[in-house]
Design a protein around this motif. Structure first.
Motif, PDB file in Angstrom:
ATOM      1  N   MET A  55       0.864  -1.177   0.000  1.00 65.96           N
ATOM      2  CA  MET A  55       0.000   0.000   0.000  1.00 65.96           C
ATOM      3  C   MET A  55       0.903   1.229   0.000  1.00 65.96           C
ATOM      4  N   SER A  56       1.237   1.687  -1.163  1.00 68.70           N
ATOM      5  CA  SER A  56       2.365   2.591  -1.334  1.00 68.70           C
ATOM      6  C   SER A  56       2.184   3.936  -0.674  1.00 68.70           C
ATOM      7  N   PHE A  57       0.941   4.388  -0.447  1.00 66.24           N
ATOM      8  CA  PHE A  57       0.782   5.703   0.146  1.00 66.24           C
ATOM      9  C   PHE A  57       0.428   5.628   1.620  1.00 66.24           C
ATOM     10  N   LEU A  58       0.640   4.444   2.251  1.00 63.51           N
ATOM     11  CA  LEU A  58       0.514   4.307   3.696  1.00 63.51           C
ATOM     12  C   LEU A  58       1.900   4.153   4.316  1.00 63.51           C
ATOM     13  N   PRO A  59       2.094   4.636   5.550  1.00 60.34           N
ATOM     14  CA  PRO A  59       3.362   4.390   6.237  1.00 60.34           C
ATOM     15  C   PRO A  59       3.600   2.890   6.378  1.00 60.34           C
ATOM     16  N   LYS A  60       4.878   2.510   6.503  1.00 64.15           N
ATOM     17  CA  LYS A  60       5.237   1.097   6.540  1.00 64.15           C
ATOM     18  C   LYS A  60       4.505   0.361   7.643  1.00 64.15           C
ATOM     19  N   ARG A  61       4.388   0.971   8.838  1.00 63.02           N
ATOM     20  CA  ARG A  61       3.706   0.295   9.946  1.00 63.02           C
ATOM     21  C   ARG A  61       2.244   0.061   9.628  1.00 63.02           C
ATOM     22  N   ASP A  62       1.598   1.052   8.992  1.00 62.75           N
ATOM     23  CA  ASP A  62       0.191   0.912   8.645  1.00 62.75           C
ATOM     24  C   ASP A  62      -0.006  -0.130   7.553  1.00 62.75           C
ATOM     25  N   ARG A  63       0.977  -0.240   6.643  1.00 63.99           N
ATOM     26  CA  ARG A  63       0.883  -1.265   5.619  1.00 63.99           C
ATOM     27  C   ARG A  63       0.889  -2.653   6.245  1.00 63.99           C
ATOM     28  N   LEU A  64       1.726  -2.839   7.274  1.00 62.04           N
ATOM     29  CA  LEU A  64       1.784  -4.124   7.956  1.00 62.04           C
ATOM     30  C   LEU A  64       0.438  -4.436   8.595  1.00 62.04           C
ATOM     31  N   VAL A  65      -0.176  -3.439   9.214  1.00 62.54           N
ATOM     32  CA  VAL A  65      -1.497  -3.636   9.811  1.00 62.54           C
ATOM     33  C   VAL A  65      -2.502  -4.063   8.758  1.00 62.54           C
ATOM     34  N   ALA A  66      -2.450  -3.399   7.606  1.00 65.05           N
ATOM     35  CA  ALA A  66      -3.395  -3.735   6.536  1.00 65.05           C
ATOM     36  C   ALA A  66      -3.205  -5.168   6.071  1.00 65.05           C
ATOM     37  N   TYR A  67      -1.953  -5.597   5.918  1.00 68.45           N
ATOM     38  CA  TYR A  67      -1.689  -6.968   5.492  1.00 68.45           C
ATOM     39  C   TYR A  67      -2.238  -7.965   6.513  1.00 68.45           C
ATOM     40  N   LEU A  68      -2.073  -7.650   7.797  1.00 61.33           N
ATOM     41  CA  LEU A  68      -2.566  -8.547   8.837  1.00 61.33           C
ATOM     42  C   LEU A  68      -4.090  -8.627   8.825  1.00 61.33           C
ATOM     43  N   THR A  94     -13.226   9.102  -4.475  1.00 60.77           N
ATOM     44  CA  THR A  94     -11.783   9.285  -4.480  1.00 60.77           C
ATOM     45  C   THR A  94     -11.426  10.348  -3.450  1.00 60.77           C
ATOM     46  N   GLY A  95     -10.169  10.714  -3.408  1.00 65.31           N
ATOM     47  CA  GLY A  95      -9.711  11.708  -2.443  1.00 65.31           C
ATOM     48  C   GLY A  95      -8.204  11.795  -2.495  1.00 65.31           C
ATOM     49  N   THR A  96      -7.628  12.418  -1.518  1.00 63.85           N
ATOM     50  CA  THR A  96      -6.175  12.481  -1.422  1.00 63.85           C
ATOM     51  C   THR A  96      -5.657  11.175  -0.830  1.00 63.85           C
ATOM     52  N   PRO A  97      -4.356  10.877  -1.004  1.00 64.83           N
ATOM     53  CA  PRO A  97      -3.803   9.692  -0.347  1.00 64.83           C
ATOM     54  C   PRO A  97      -4.034   9.709   1.161  1.00 64.83           C
ATOM     55  N   GLU A  98      -3.992  10.898   1.752  1.00 61.80           N
ATOM     56  CA  GLU A  98      -4.201  11.009   3.197  1.00 61.80           C
ATOM     57  C   GLU A  98      -5.633  10.680   3.590  1.00 61.80           C
ATOM     58  N   GLN A  99      -6.585  10.990   2.704  1.00 59.68           N
ATOM     59  CA  GLN A  99      -7.983  10.673   2.981  1.00 59.68           C
ATOM     60  C   GLN A  99      -8.284   9.192   2.741  1.00 59.68           C
ATOM     61  N   LEU A 100      -7.714   8.650   1.660  1.00 56.54           N
ATOM     62  CA  LEU A 100      -8.028   7.278   1.283  1.00 56.54           C
ATOM     63  C   LEU A 100      -7.256   6.238   2.102  1.00 56.54           C
ATOM     64  N   GLY A 101      -6.053   6.573   2.519  1.00 55.91           N
ATOM     65  CA  GLY A 101      -5.226   5.613   3.248  1.00 55.91           C
ATOM     66  C   GLY A 101      -5.919   4.977   4.436  1.00 55.91           C
ATOM     67  N   PRO A 102      -6.507   5.753   5.342  1.00 55.09           N
ATOM     68  CA  PRO A 102      -7.179   5.152   6.498  1.00 55.09           C
ATOM     69  C   PRO A 102      -8.384   4.303   6.122  1.00 55.09           C
ATOM     70  N   VAL A 103      -9.072   4.652   5.033  1.00 57.30           N
ATOM     71  CA  VAL A 103     -10.217   3.856   4.597  1.00 57.30           C
ATOM     72  C   VAL A 103      -9.745   2.481   4.121  1.00 57.30           C
TER      73      VAL A 103
END
Length: 211
Positions: A1-14, A142-151
């Motif tokens: 998930m390229s526009f999420l921080p690395k830690r958040d990407r790990l959470v998403a994968y889990l 759609t939205g900005t990466p900052e808006q879409l990332g948490p969704v």
């Protein structure tokens, strides 16, 4: 998930892994409903659970849309992007084909929604050209990466850019599920990709009837 921080990407994968394991457990649960074998690609969550959280995105008309705008009726969400060459058009066609197979009074109570995983390219104008090709009631968000990332994180959606041949052009590798939300906004079922419209329609009908 390229526009999420690395830690958040790990959470998403889990979270995604948890969804997949839930689906496998559901498949091999001998106590499940005897009619459930007709919907082998459905991972269900008894009683629903919160998903998505609050958000403010923008639709294909450039108008702000919040999660609250979809309350009061059923919502069927797919995460994809307009430049997708194969998977997204196929799954969106399955979505709208399933809606067409529902009884009219049920179909009218289900809002189909496409949430972009490619905010850099999926402008409201582009989605405005894209979503009407599938269904007149399909909402593109759609939205900005900052808006879409948490969704994306809240739904456990994995999305990564993939470049090929040294080109600046890219495609998006992303998970491909349908998420059915109840009128109160709680997640009721996740349907895996690759279903026929008939199978998805059957799963939707059963879930809605059981609510």
């Amino acid at each position: 998930m390229s526009f999420l921080p690395k830690r958040d990407r790990l959470v998403a994968y889990l979270v995604l892994a948890s969804l997949l394991l839930t689906g496998v457990a559901w498949l091999f649960d001998p106590g499940r409903d005897a009619t459930a074998h007709a919907y082998p690609a459905e991972a269900s969550f008894s009683g629903g659970r919160p998903a998505g959280g609050s958000f403010v995105l923008v639709d294909q008309d450039g108008q702000p849309k919040t999660d609250g705008d979809f309350r009061g009726g059923w919502t069927l969400i797919y995460f994809g992007y307009a430049s997708c060459a194969d998977v997204c058009p196929t799954e969106l066609a399955t979505m709208v084909g399933a809606l067409d197979l529902l009884p009219e009074e049920v179909e009218s109570d289900v809002s189909p929604v496409l949430i972009s995983v490619d905010p850099e390219r999926d402008t409201p104008a582009l989605l405005g050209e894209y979503v009407p090709q599938f269904h007149p009631r399909l909402t593109g968000l759609t939205g900005t990466p900052e808006q879409l990332g948490p969704v994306l994180q809240a739904y456990g959606v994995v999305a990564e850019k993939r470049y090929s041949g040294g080109s600046a052009e890219y495609s998006m590798d992303h998970s491909s599920f349908f998420y059915l939300l109840a009128p109160d906004g709680r997640l009721q079922a996740v349907f895996h990709p690759g279903l026929s419209p008939e199978a998805l329609a059957g799963g939707l009908s059963r879930r809605i009837a059981e609510s």
